[in-house]
Design an enzyme around this catalytic site. Sequence first.
Site, PDB file in Angstrom:
ATOM      1  N   SER A  65     -84.925  -1.122  35.814  1.00 49.96           N
ATOM      2  CA  SER A  65     -85.324  -2.426  36.312  1.00 49.96           C
ATOM      3  C   SER A  65     -84.059  -3.066  36.863  1.00 49.96           C
ATOM      4  O   SER A  65     -83.102  -3.249  36.126  1.00 49.96           O
ATOM      5  CB  SER A  65     -85.888  -3.230  35.152  1.00 49.96           C
ATOM      6  OG  SER A  65     -86.604  -4.338  35.618  1.00 49.96           O
ATOM      7  N   GLU A 111     -91.962   2.956  34.248  1.00 48.85           N
ATOM      8  CA  GLU A 111     -90.673   2.301  34.473  1.00 48.85           C
ATOM      9  C   GLU A 111     -89.527   3.050  33.786  1.00 48.85           C
ATOM     10  O   GLU A 111     -89.603   3.391  32.611  1.00 48.85           O
ATOM     11  CB  GLU A 111     -90.734   0.873  33.925  1.00 48.85           C
ATOM     12  CG  GLU A 111     -89.413   0.146  34.054  1.00 48.85           C
ATOM     13  CD  GLU A 111     -89.402  -1.184  33.306  1.00 48.85           C
ATOM     14  OE1 GLU A 111     -90.494  -1.731  33.038  1.00 48.85           O
ATOM     15  OE2 GLU A 111     -88.302  -1.655  32.980  1.00 48.85           O
ATOM     16  N   ARG A 136     -84.678  -3.424  20.196  1.00 50.62           N
ATOM     17  CA  ARG A 136     -85.712  -4.405  20.536  1.00 50.62           C
ATOM     18  C   ARG A 136     -86.789  -4.419  19.458  1.00 50.62           C
ATOM     19  O   ARG A 136     -87.239  -3.366  19.015  1.00 50.62           O
ATOM     20  CB  ARG A 136     -86.335  -4.069  21.894  1.00 50.62           C
ATOM     21  CG  ARG A 136     -85.284  -4.071  22.979  1.00 50.62           C
ATOM     22  CD  ARG A 136     -85.859  -3.964  24.364  1.00 50.62           C
ATOM     23  NE  ARG A 136     -84.759  -3.958  25.335  1.00 50.62           N
ATOM     24  CZ  ARG A 136     -84.900  -3.810  26.644  1.00 50.62           C
ATOM     25  NH1 ARG A 136     -86.121  -3.655  27.164  1.00 50.62           N
ATOM     26  NH2 ARG A 136     -83.855  -3.820  27.449  1.00 50.62           N
ATOM     27  N   ARG A 166     -91.460   3.561  23.969  1.00 50.81           N
ATOM     28  CA  ARG A 166     -91.128   2.197  23.553  1.00 50.81           C
ATOM     29  C   ARG A 166     -90.677   2.212  22.088  1.00 50.81           C
ATOM     30  O   ARG A 166     -91.484   2.125  21.180  1.00 50.81           O
ATOM     31  CB  ARG A 166     -92.374   1.311  23.738  1.00 50.81           C
ATOM     32  CG  ARG A 166     -92.123  -0.186  23.573  1.00 50.81           C
ATOM     33  CD  ARG A 166     -93.403  -0.975  23.796  1.00 50.81           C
ATOM     34  NE  ARG A 166     -93.899  -0.833  25.156  1.00 50.81           N
ATOM     35  CZ  ARG A 166     -93.480  -1.549  26.192  1.00 50.81           C
ATOM     36  NH1 ARG A 166     -92.584  -2.472  26.020  1.00 50.81           N
ATOM     37  NH2 ARG A 166     -93.983  -1.356  27.391  1.00 50.81           N
ATOM     38  N   ARG A 180     -85.958   7.568  28.271  1.00 52.24           N
ATOM     39  CA  ARG A 180     -87.053   7.806  29.217  1.00 52.24           C
ATOM     40  C   ARG A 180     -86.679   8.880  30.242  1.00 52.24           C
ATOM     41  O   ARG A 180     -87.539   9.618  30.713  1.00 52.24           O
ATOM     42  CB  ARG A 180     -87.440   6.507  29.920  1.00 52.24           C
ATOM     43  CG  ARG A 180     -88.168   5.560  28.961  1.00 52.24           C
ATOM     44  CD  ARG A 180     -88.748   4.346  29.657  1.00 52.24           C
ATOM     45  NE  ARG A 180     -89.391   3.467  28.672  1.00 52.24           N
ATOM     46  CZ  ARG A 180     -89.986   2.330  28.979  1.00 52.24           C
ATOM     47  NH1 ARG A 180     -90.048   1.920  30.242  1.00 52.24           N
ATOM     48  NH2 ARG A 180     -90.552   1.594  28.033  1.00 52.24           N
TER      49      ARG A 180
END
Length: 426
Positions: free
Chosen positions: A354, A351, A264, A279, A392
Site C-alpha cells: 500500500s 493486497e 497489529r 492477517r 504475503r
Amino acid sequence: MLDPQLLRSDIDSVASRLSARSFSLDAAGFRAIEEERKAVQVRTQELQSARNQFAKRIGQAKVKGEDVAGLMAESSRANAELSDLEMRLEAVQRRLQDFMLEVPNIPHASVPAGKSADDNAEMRRAGSPRRFTFTPKDHVDIGAQLKQLDFDTAAKIAGARFALMKGPLARLHRAITQFMLDVHTQEHGYTEIYAPYLVNAKSMEGTGQLPKFEADLFAVPRGEEGKFYLIPTAEVPVTNIVRDEIVPLESLPLKFVCHSPCFRSEAGSYGKDTRGMIRNHQFDKVELVQIAHPQKSYEQLEQLTGHAEEILRRLELPYRVVTLCTGDMGFAAAKTYDIEVWLPGQNAYREISSCSNFEAFQARRLQARFRSEKGKPELVHTLNGSGLAVGRTLIAVMENFQRADGGIDIPPGLHPYMGEIKTITP
RNA sequence: GGAGAGGUGACGGAGCGGUUGAACGUGCCGGUCUCGAAAACCGGAAUACGCGCAAGCGUAUCGUGGGUUCGAAUCCCACCCUCUCCGCCA
C-alpha cells in the site's frame, strides 16, 4: 492533521471534500469552538500584556528605590482574572486540538470517488496468472504438507493469528527479506534503517495511529503511567526520524528502507482472513519511506510505487495496481495505490503493498519541516509504501510456484539468497 | 539497580529573581574594500500563534509539566533525556 487556517477560512469546502470519504465534519461545532478560542485568546493576551507592563514598571521603580507597594497591589488585582482565563484558553485549545486530530486527510483531486473497495480503480496489470495442470492449493495446505508451516504450534505458543515456519520455508522468508532490502538499497537509492519496534505515544500520534486507532495497537506497560506501543509498521519509527526537525532543502527527498516485524491487534477483523498467514498479529515487512518536497511528492509517489512493483516483477509474480477510492483510503492518506498480487489458492488478487502520499498531514503533526528556497521552514510531504509485506510475498511465492508434487520452485531472483537451492521439496 | 554531573539559539558558551528573546564567540546572509578572493570593517538574521487591509502591535517559547512571586532562563517539586562510575547483562 489538516491546516487549521484552511478550516478557519473555508470549512465548508473541506467538509464537502471529506464527505467523499464518508466523514462528516462538524462545521458548526468547529466554528463554535473556534469562536470561543478567539475571544478567550484575545482577552488572555491583553491581560498578559498588562501583567508584563506592571512587572516592568515595578522593576524600574524598584531600581530607583521608589515605593512599589501600590503598584504590586494593583497588579495582583489585575492578575486575578488572568489565571482563570489561562485555564479556559488551555481547555479550549485542547478541544480544538482534539477535534483536529480526529479529522482525516482530504483526498487528492485525482482520487476516484467511491464507498468501498469495489469502487477502486484498476490502473494496470503485470504478468498473467499461471495456468495449472493440477488444482492449485493454498499456502496453508502447501505449508502443512511440507511440514514447514505450522499454525497449531504457533497457536500453542502464542495464540490465533500467529505463524511458525521451519527449515527451508523459514529460510525462504529470510531470503525474500534480504532480496528486497538489497534491491531497494543498491538499486533504488534507499538508506537502510534499523529502528525501535517499541515507540512512545508521541510517535504514534505523529504518523496518525493515535489517538484514533489505539484499539488496533499492542502496548506494553512501562513505569507508573506510561507505555510503549509495538509498531504496526516501520512507517512509524522511520517517519518519526524527522519529527521536530528542519531538514536542509538539498537533502530532499530522504529515502529510507526498513525491515521490521509489525504488530497489529486486528481488533474488528474477527472472522476475516482467519485462515493462514494473510492477517496475523505479527508479520514482517520491508517498508519504504520518503520525505519529499511538497512540489515533488506526487512524482515521488509514482516512483515509490514503481520500486515496490519492481520486487514483484523480479519474483515473476502477477499483480495489479489499483487506486484506492475516497471511501477505501486510510485516515492519513491523500492518495493511495494498492498493489495486489495474484494468489492462485484464493483465485484472487490480494493486497501486498500500500503506497501512499500523506502530503503534509503527518508532517504537520510531526512538525517535520525543511528550509525552503526562501529560507523559511515549511512542512515536508511524507510518503510510504510496503516494499513489500514479507509474509504475503512468501505466500505468493508458495502458491504461484507450487509444483504438482507439493514442492515449491524458488523464483530465480531468490536463488543467490537461498544458497542456490532451486526447489523446496516435500 | 546504586552514585554523581548536566540539559540555554545552527554550534560553542555567559547569564545577582526585574527594560534578557537572551551577553560574547564561531558559523550564516547582505554590504564596504578588491581584478577576484582572503583578512578587516559595517549591517542583518529565531520559531509559533493571535489581532489587523496594511504598517504594525501583542502573546508564548532557555529539556517537559507543575509551583512560589507583582515579575522566573534564574528559586522549589516531579518527570524525561544525555553523560560518567559501580553492579548486572546479549
